[in-house]
Design an enzyme around this catalytic site. Structure first.
Site, PDB file in Angstrom:
ATOM      1  N   ARG A 186       0.779  -1.139   0.030  1.00 47.58           N
ATOM      2  CA  ARG A 186       0.142   0.003   0.030  1.00 47.58           C
ATOM      3  C   ARG A 186       0.983   1.088  -0.002  1.00 47.58           C
ATOM      4  O   ARG A 186       1.977   1.258   0.696  1.00 47.58           O
ATOM      5  CB  ARG A 186      -1.010   0.127   1.139  1.00 47.58           C
ATOM      6  CG  ARG A 186      -2.082  -0.906   1.130  1.00 47.58           C
ATOM      7  CD  ARG A 186      -3.330  -0.460   0.059  1.00 47.58           C
ATOM      8  NE  ARG A 186      -4.183  -1.390   0.176  1.00 47.58           N
ATOM      9  CZ  ARG A 186      -4.352  -2.431  -0.725  1.00 47.58           C
ATOM     10  NH1 ARG A 186      -3.462  -2.849  -1.552  1.00 47.58           N
ATOM     11  NH2 ARG A 186      -5.547  -3.266  -0.487  1.00 47.58           N
TER      12      ARG A 186
ATOM     13  N   HIS B 143      -0.677   0.034  -9.831  1.00 47.72           N
ATOM     14  CA  HIS B 143      -1.367  -0.699  -8.867  1.00 47.72           C
ATOM     15  C   HIS B 143      -1.893  -1.809  -9.720  1.00 47.72           C
ATOM     16  O   HIS B 143      -3.313  -2.280  -9.725  1.00 47.72           O
ATOM     17  CB  HIS B 143      -2.630  -0.116  -8.137  1.00 47.72           C
ATOM     18  CG  HIS B 143      -3.093  -0.655  -6.973  1.00 47.72           C
ATOM     19  ND1 HIS B 143      -3.499  -0.200  -5.668  1.00 47.72           N
ATOM     20  CD2 HIS B 143      -3.188  -2.072  -6.766  1.00 47.72           C
ATOM     21  CE1 HIS B 143      -3.810  -1.056  -4.916  1.00 47.72           C
ATOM     22  NE2 HIS B 143      -3.732  -2.205  -5.373  1.00 47.72           N
TER      23      HIS B 143
HETATM   24  P1  NDP Z   1      -1.703 -11.834   4.766  1.00 50.10           P
HETATM   25  O1  NDP Z   1      -2.674 -11.053   5.648  1.00 50.10           O
HETATM   26  O2  NDP Z   1      -1.760 -13.003   4.207  1.00 50.10           O
HETATM   27  O3  NDP Z   1      -0.030 -11.664   5.270  1.00 50.10           O
HETATM   28  C1  NDP Z   1       0.270 -10.578   6.184  1.00 50.10           C
HETATM   29  C2  NDP Z   1       1.760 -10.527   6.595  1.00 50.10           C
HETATM   30  O4  NDP Z   1       2.337  -9.630   7.091  1.00 50.10           O
HETATM   31  C3  NDP Z   1       1.713 -11.669   7.668  1.00 50.10           C
HETATM   32  O5  NDP Z   1       2.856 -12.662   7.355  1.00 50.10           O
HETATM   33  C4  NDP Z   1       1.965 -10.996   8.874  1.00 50.10           C
HETATM   34  O6  NDP Z   1       2.474 -11.701   9.807  1.00 50.10           O
HETATM   35  C5  NDP Z   1       2.527  -9.920   8.485  1.00 50.10           C
HETATM   36  N1  NDP Z   1       2.488  -8.734   9.297  1.00 50.10           N
HETATM   37  C6  NDP Z   1       1.352  -8.055   9.657  1.00 50.10           C
HETATM   38  N2  NDP Z   1       1.423  -7.043  10.385  1.00 50.10           N
HETATM   39  C7  NDP Z   1       2.979  -7.149  10.813  1.00 50.10           C
HETATM   40  C8  NDP Z   1       3.572  -6.476  11.741  1.00 50.10           C
HETATM   41  N3  NDP Z   1       3.122  -5.577  12.288  1.00 50.10           N
HETATM   42  N4  NDP Z   1       5.050  -6.442  11.751  1.00 50.10           N
HETATM   43  C9  NDP Z   1       5.661  -7.676  11.046  1.00 50.10           C
HETATM   44  N5  NDP Z   1       4.763  -8.458   9.960  1.00 50.10           N
HETATM   45  C10 NDP Z   1       3.537  -8.084   9.913  1.00 50.10           C
HETATM   46  O7  NDP Z   1      -1.631 -10.739   3.496  1.00 50.10           O
HETATM   47  P2  NDP Z   1      -1.317 -11.039   2.009  1.00 50.10           P
HETATM   48  O8  NDP Z   1      -0.080 -11.715   1.974  1.00 50.10           O
HETATM   49  O9  NDP Z   1      -2.591 -11.654   1.361  1.00 50.10           O
HETATM   50  O10 NDP Z   1      -1.422  -9.467   1.255  1.00 50.10           O
HETATM   51  C11 NDP Z   1      -0.596  -8.604   2.049  1.00 50.10           C
HETATM   52  C12 NDP Z   1      -0.908  -7.191   1.272  1.00 50.10           C
HETATM   53  O11 NDP Z   1      -0.728  -7.219   0.182  1.00 50.10           O
HETATM   54  C13 NDP Z   1      -2.578  -6.854   1.368  1.00 50.10           C
HETATM   55  O12 NDP Z   1      -2.739  -6.414   2.666  1.00 50.10           O
HETATM   56  C14 NDP Z   1      -2.614  -5.575   0.391  1.00 50.10           C
HETATM   57  O13 NDP Z   1      -2.275  -4.601   0.925  1.00 50.10           O
HETATM   58  C15 NDP Z   1      -1.385  -5.878  -0.605  1.00 50.10           C
HETATM   59  N6  NDP Z   1      -1.812  -6.376  -1.921  1.00 50.10           N
HETATM   60  C16 NDP Z   1      -1.623  -5.458  -3.093  1.00 50.10           C
HETATM   61  C17 NDP Z   1      -1.854  -5.965  -4.294  1.00 50.10           C
HETATM   62  C18 NDP Z   1      -1.567  -5.139  -5.463  1.00 50.10           C
HETATM   63  O14 NDP Z   1      -2.021  -5.345  -6.492  1.00 50.10           O
HETATM   64  N7  NDP Z   1      -0.751  -3.978  -5.414  1.00 50.10           N
HETATM   65  C19 NDP Z   1      -2.654  -7.089  -4.397  1.00 50.10           C
HETATM   66  C20 NDP Z   1      -3.135  -7.549  -3.323  1.00 50.10           C
HETATM   67  C21 NDP Z   1      -2.791  -7.317  -2.211  1.00 50.10           C
HETATM   68  P3  NDP Z   1       1.861 -13.009  10.726  1.00 50.10           P
HETATM   69  O15 NDP Z   1       2.133 -14.273   9.323  1.00 50.10           O
HETATM   70  O16 NDP Z   1       2.566 -13.113  11.802  1.00 50.10           O
HETATM   71  O17 NDP Z   1       0.804 -12.640  10.978  1.00 50.10           O
HETATM   72  C1  OXD Z   2      -5.725  -5.844  -3.023  1.00 48.98           C
HETATM   73  C2  OXD Z   2      -5.187  -5.239  -4.028  1.00 48.98           C
HETATM   74  O1  OXD Z   2      -5.550  -5.991  -1.749  1.00 48.98           O
HETATM   75  O2  OXD Z   2      -5.607  -5.368  -5.182  1.00 48.98           O
HETATM   76  O3  OXD Z   2      -6.326  -6.998  -3.352  1.00 48.98           O
HETATM   77  O4  OXD Z   2      -4.669  -4.194  -3.977  1.00 48.98           O
END
Ligand code: NDP
Ligand code: OXD
Length: 306
Positions: free
Chosen positions: A221, A269
């Site tokens: 993000r 994006h």
């Molecule tokens: P998940 O919820 O599956 O994974 C999030 C990861 O981040 C987990 O490993 C979590 O740790 C870690 N995390 C969260 N908070 C913290 C913190 N404070 N400190 C350290 N680690 C942390 O999310 P996804 O992998 O599915 O997606 C990640 C992000 O990607 C989405 O939230 C979205 O914003 C972005 N995205 C962007 C897209 C694009 O087109 N640009 C498309 C899709 C998603 P733990 O495993 O310990 O819980």
């Molecule tokens: C998502 C994105 O969060 O598209 O899936 O950014």
């Protein structure tokens, strides 16, 4: 069963048709103010007015992985928030990040410039050991990306909130593991969810801890990144480049310096797009499971914000 669709920045009609086809017994419609109460909602960036009219909602299904736009709103207390659980996104994210890392590592931008100038020239091969990649976030997308990078034999570090063990990846966790993770990384990939804990996490101090000549890839993000700090570190030479797919303001304003910066590559994006058919099939399956009282994956923890 009433299903309502409330999706910003995308056409609702194909989603409506898709859910009617998958769940023929359900009443599916696109939300209009004053509509009757729904059981389930399909949402992307819904307005507060929508949620205020849906106090009896059982669950809302986000048609993306990131739920930050929803978690900012006042939600019906009993409604489950459910994120998209891969549905074809992780392979796209792995493609995007591997492409960006390899382009940086193999200096393909430099070769392209040489060729455009009519120059047949070689660059010295680099050692993979000097290009460790750090992946912030080891969830659905981050773990897939980390594993894909290992296929190309880059040293890969990962950082998450809770401790993990992933074959071939050096895993770090928590605030206590953060500085060690940054110091071990030259290329930094951000795949964290946007929460109060992670906003502005890519700043002068954290990116300054990366190994000199580093490259930052932000695919999560825009609000994770302090944009002026990135520009300062690129201009000082501490960072050699950045690949950015997400921005504080989208679309990126025409006057934004990222458009013209020679060390910044931008995309609109698009690193992992929502695939409609896969997403409808996944969400419809979860609606059936919930209506039978069965557990489902991808439920957001409200206290954590992801
Ligand atoms: P998940 O919820 O599956 O994974 C999030 C990861 O981040 C987990 O490993 C979590 O740790 C870690 N995390 C969260 N908070 C913290 C913190 N404070 N400190 C350290 N680690 C942390 O999310 P996804 O992998 O599915 O997606 C990640 C992000 O990607 C989405 O939230 C979205 O914003 C972005 N995205 C962007 C897209 C694009 O087109 N640009 C498309 C899709 C998603 P733990 O495993 O310990 O819980
Ligand atoms: C998502 C994105 O969060 O598209 O899936 O950014």
């Amino acid at each position: 069963m009433n299903i309502t669709i409330c999706v910003a920045q995308t056409k609702a009609a194909p989603w409506e048709e898709g859910f009617r086809a998958q769940l023929p017994g359900a009443h599916v419609s696109t939300w209009k103010a004053g509509d009757p109460q729904a059981d389930y909602a399909i949402v992307w960036s819904p307005p507060q007015a929508f949620l205020d009219e849906q106090p009896g909602l059982k669950a809302m299904f986000n048609i993306g992985a990131g739920v930050d736009a929803i978690m900012k709103l006042r939600l019906p207390p009993q409604a489950q928030v459910v994120r998209l659980d891969d549905a074809g996104m992780s392979v796209q994210m792995a493609e995007y990040v591997c492409h960006a890392v390899i382009r940086h590592f193999r200096e393909f931008d430099g070769y392209e410039a040489d060729i455009a100038a009519g120059q047949w020239s070689y660059r010295k091969p680099r050692s993979r050991a000097d290009c460790p990649v750090g992946v912030m976030g080891l969830g659905v997308l981050g773990e897939r990306v980390a594993r894909a990078l290992r296929v190309f034999e880059f040293p890969v570090h990962g950082w998450s909130r809770s401790p993990k063990q992933i074959d071939g990846i050096t895993c770090h966790s928590g605030t206590e593991g953060f500085n060690g993770f940054l110091a071990a990384s030259k290329v930094l990939v951000n795949l964290l969810p946007l929460t109060p804990d992670t906003q502005d996490i890519l700043n002068r101090e954290t990116m300054g801890r990366l190994q000199p000549g580093g490259h930052v890839i932000n695919v999560a993000r825009g609000a994770h990144l302090v944009e002026d700090d990135l520009i300062a570190l690129l201009d000082s030479g501490h960072l050699s480049g950045a690949t950015l797919d997400v921005f504080r303001t989208e679309p990126l304003p025409a006057e934004h310096p990222f458009w013209q910066h020679p060390k910044v590559t931008i995309t609109p994006h698009t690193s992992a797009r929502t695939l409609r058919d896969e997403s409808i099939a996944q969400i419809a399956g979860k609606i059936v499971a919930l209506s039978r009282g069965e557990p489902i994956a991808g439920v957001v923890h409200r206290d954590r914000g992801y």
